[in-house]
Design an enzyme around this catalytic site. Structure first.
Site, PDB file in Angstrom:
ATOM      1  N   SER A   1      17.672 -28.171  56.230  1.00  0.00           N
ATOM      2  CA  SER A   1      17.761 -29.415  55.459  1.00  0.00           C
ATOM      3  C   SER A   1      19.022 -29.425  54.606  1.00  0.00           C
ATOM      4  O   SER A   1      19.708 -30.449  54.490  1.00  0.00           O
ATOM      5  CB  SER A   1      16.526 -29.573  54.564  1.00  0.00           C
ATOM      6  OG  SER A   1      15.352 -29.760  55.320  1.00  0.00           O
TER       7      SER A   1
ATOM      8  N   ALA B   1      15.790 -33.792  57.663  1.00  0.00           N
ATOM      9  CA  ALA B   1      15.907 -33.065  56.396  1.00  0.00           C
ATOM     10  C   ALA B   1      14.710 -33.410  55.513  1.00  0.00           C
ATOM     11  O   ALA B   1      14.280 -34.563  55.455  1.00  0.00           O
ATOM     12  CB  ALA B   1      17.203 -33.433  55.680  1.00  0.00           C
ATOM     13  N   LYS B   2      14.181 -32.409  54.830  1.00  0.00           N
ATOM     14  CA  LYS B   2      13.125 -32.643  53.839  1.00  0.00           C
ATOM     15  C   LYS B   2      13.827 -32.747  52.481  1.00  0.00           C
ATOM     16  O   LYS B   2      14.000 -31.757  51.769  1.00  0.00           O
ATOM     17  CB  LYS B   2      12.101 -31.506  53.864  1.00  0.00           C
ATOM     18  CG  LYS B   2      10.832 -31.772  53.079  1.00  0.00           C
ATOM     19  CD  LYS B   2       9.817 -30.662  53.302  1.00  0.00           C
ATOM     20  CE  LYS B   2       8.563 -30.863  52.459  1.00  0.00           C
ATOM     21  NZ  LYS B   2       7.770 -32.031  52.886  1.00  0.00           N
ATOM     22  N   ALA B   3      14.276 -33.956  52.187  1.00  0.00           N
ATOM     23  CA  ALA B   3      15.170 -34.179  51.063  1.00  0.00           C
ATOM     24  C   ALA B   3      14.463 -34.871  49.901  1.00  0.00           C
ATOM     25  O   ALA B   3      13.586 -35.712  50.103  1.00  0.00           O
ATOM     26  CB  ALA B   3      16.362 -35.027  51.514  1.00  0.00           C
TER      27      ALA B   3
ATOM     28  N   TYR C   1      11.840 -39.226  49.313  1.00  0.00           N
ATOM     29  CA  TYR C   1      10.428 -39.406  48.995  1.00  0.00           C
ATOM     30  C   TYR C   1      10.157 -40.597  48.082  1.00  0.00           C
ATOM     31  O   TYR C   1       8.997 -40.888  47.787  1.00  0.00           O
ATOM     32  CB  TYR C   1       9.851 -38.097  48.446  1.00  0.00           C
ATOM     33  CG  TYR C   1       9.519 -37.160  49.591  1.00  0.00           C
ATOM     34  CD1 TYR C   1       8.226 -37.071  50.095  1.00  0.00           C
ATOM     35  CD2 TYR C   1      10.523 -36.445  50.225  1.00  0.00           C
ATOM     36  CE1 TYR C   1       7.934 -36.264  51.182  1.00  0.00           C
ATOM     37  CE2 TYR C   1      10.247 -35.637  51.317  1.00  0.00           C
ATOM     38  CZ  TYR C   1       8.943 -35.554  51.793  1.00  0.00           C
ATOM     39  OH  TYR C   1       8.662 -34.761  52.880  1.00  0.00           O
TER      40      TYR C   1
END
Length: 305
Positions: A63, A157-159, A163
């Site tokens: 990420s 990507a876990k950005a 969220y």
């Protein structure tokens, strides 16, 4: 939140209440940062172990690469620090949150030259969507908010900033009396929940949205796919339309926080018999057996604390 004693910050353990950042922290203002959610499970026979730790560390660093962030710590350093946090807090079961974020030495949209920092916290946290949800299923609605386009925010990507989209969907669902929101991708196909991947059971096999549908490549999603291979359950990754959710025989969500949570109702349509179905139950039971070290075929997924 049930606080633990210490948090790892930039290479050292500090007391929970001292793990602070400046109000001008870049990520706080602009959202450029990456994080993970990881669980540690305990069983009386096997002790505490972290579920798929290496895969989570790898995704964290991937990420960062996607967003152009150079991590100040190696994968091994982060891996070992996560174990240290769980050990020093004497946690038998917990949720773990590593985050790589930008510091406070520079403002502006150009992130070049901003300090890159890393923190890891762990604390006791029960089932995200409730114990009752695990047993009886939850109610969800299709959100009015669309999931990110794959070339706008690069959805693998876990950005941190991504969220906002999930928060809007989650808050909307709760305001309307539901437990969770289901987002569609920009083409109108089913994507994911606010923080979970999606599976439906129909016509003799499981179906899950393909990874081209703006959804995160979930580690629990991958675990479900492997469990299905082990159990001989057919599974297809493909585009799924909204109306297919309504007529599914079974429906469940997967994720580190949500684990395996059945869905009993979508947009006021009852799914199946309005309760956890037999396929979901079998996958859920197998998942928890694996996570608690009771299935020797998947011990490679567990890192003892």
């Amino acid at each position: 939140m049930e606080k633990s004693e210490k948090i790892w910050m930039d290479g050292k353990m500090v007391p929970w209440h001292e793990a602070n950042v400046h109000v001008l922290t870049h990520t706080l203002h602009y959202g450029l940062g990456v994080f993970e959610g990881i669980r540690c499970y305990n069983s009386q026979e096997n002790g505490s172990a972290i579920f798929r730790l290496q895969e989570h560390v790898d995704r964290l660093l991937h990420s960062a690469v996607i967003l152009g962030i150079e991590s100040p710590f190696s994968g091994k350093e982060i891996h070992d620090a996560i174990l240290q946090v769980v050990r020093e807090n004497n946690l038998e079961e917990c949720y773990i949150r590593p985050i790589i974020f930008l510091g406070d030495n520079k403002m502006g949209l150009n992130p070049s030259g901003v300090d890159v920092r890393c923190a890891i916290a762990a604390w006791p946290w029960g089932t995200y969507l409730g114990e009752d949800g695990l047993l009886k299923g939850i109610r969800v609605r299709v959100s009015s908010f669309t999931r990110h386009h794959i070339n706008i925010t690069m959805t693998k990507a876990k950005a941190c900033g991504y969220y906002i989209n999930s928060i809007l969907a989650k808050a909307e669902a709760h305001r309307d009396g539901y437990d969770e929101g289901i987002m569609l991708d920009p083409n109108g196909y089913v994507s994911e929940g606010s923080g979970e991947n999606i599976f439906i059971y129909s016509k003799g096999k499981l179906h899950t949205p393909a990874l081209s549908c703006s959804n995160l490549d979930g580690i629990t999603r991958d675990a479900v796919i492997e469990i299905c291979r082990e159990l001989g359950i057919g599974l297809e990754e493909r585009n799924i339309t909204r109306d297919e959710l309504y007529i599914a025989e079974e429906f469940f969500l997967s994720g580190t926080a949500a684990e395996i949570t059945p869905v009993r109702e979508v947009d006021s349509r009852i799914i199946g018999k309005g309760e956890k179905g037999p396929i979901t139950d079998k996958i859920q039971q197998t998942f928890f057996e694996i996570a608690r070290g009771c299935n020797p075929n998947f011990k490679k997924w567990l890192t003892p604390v």
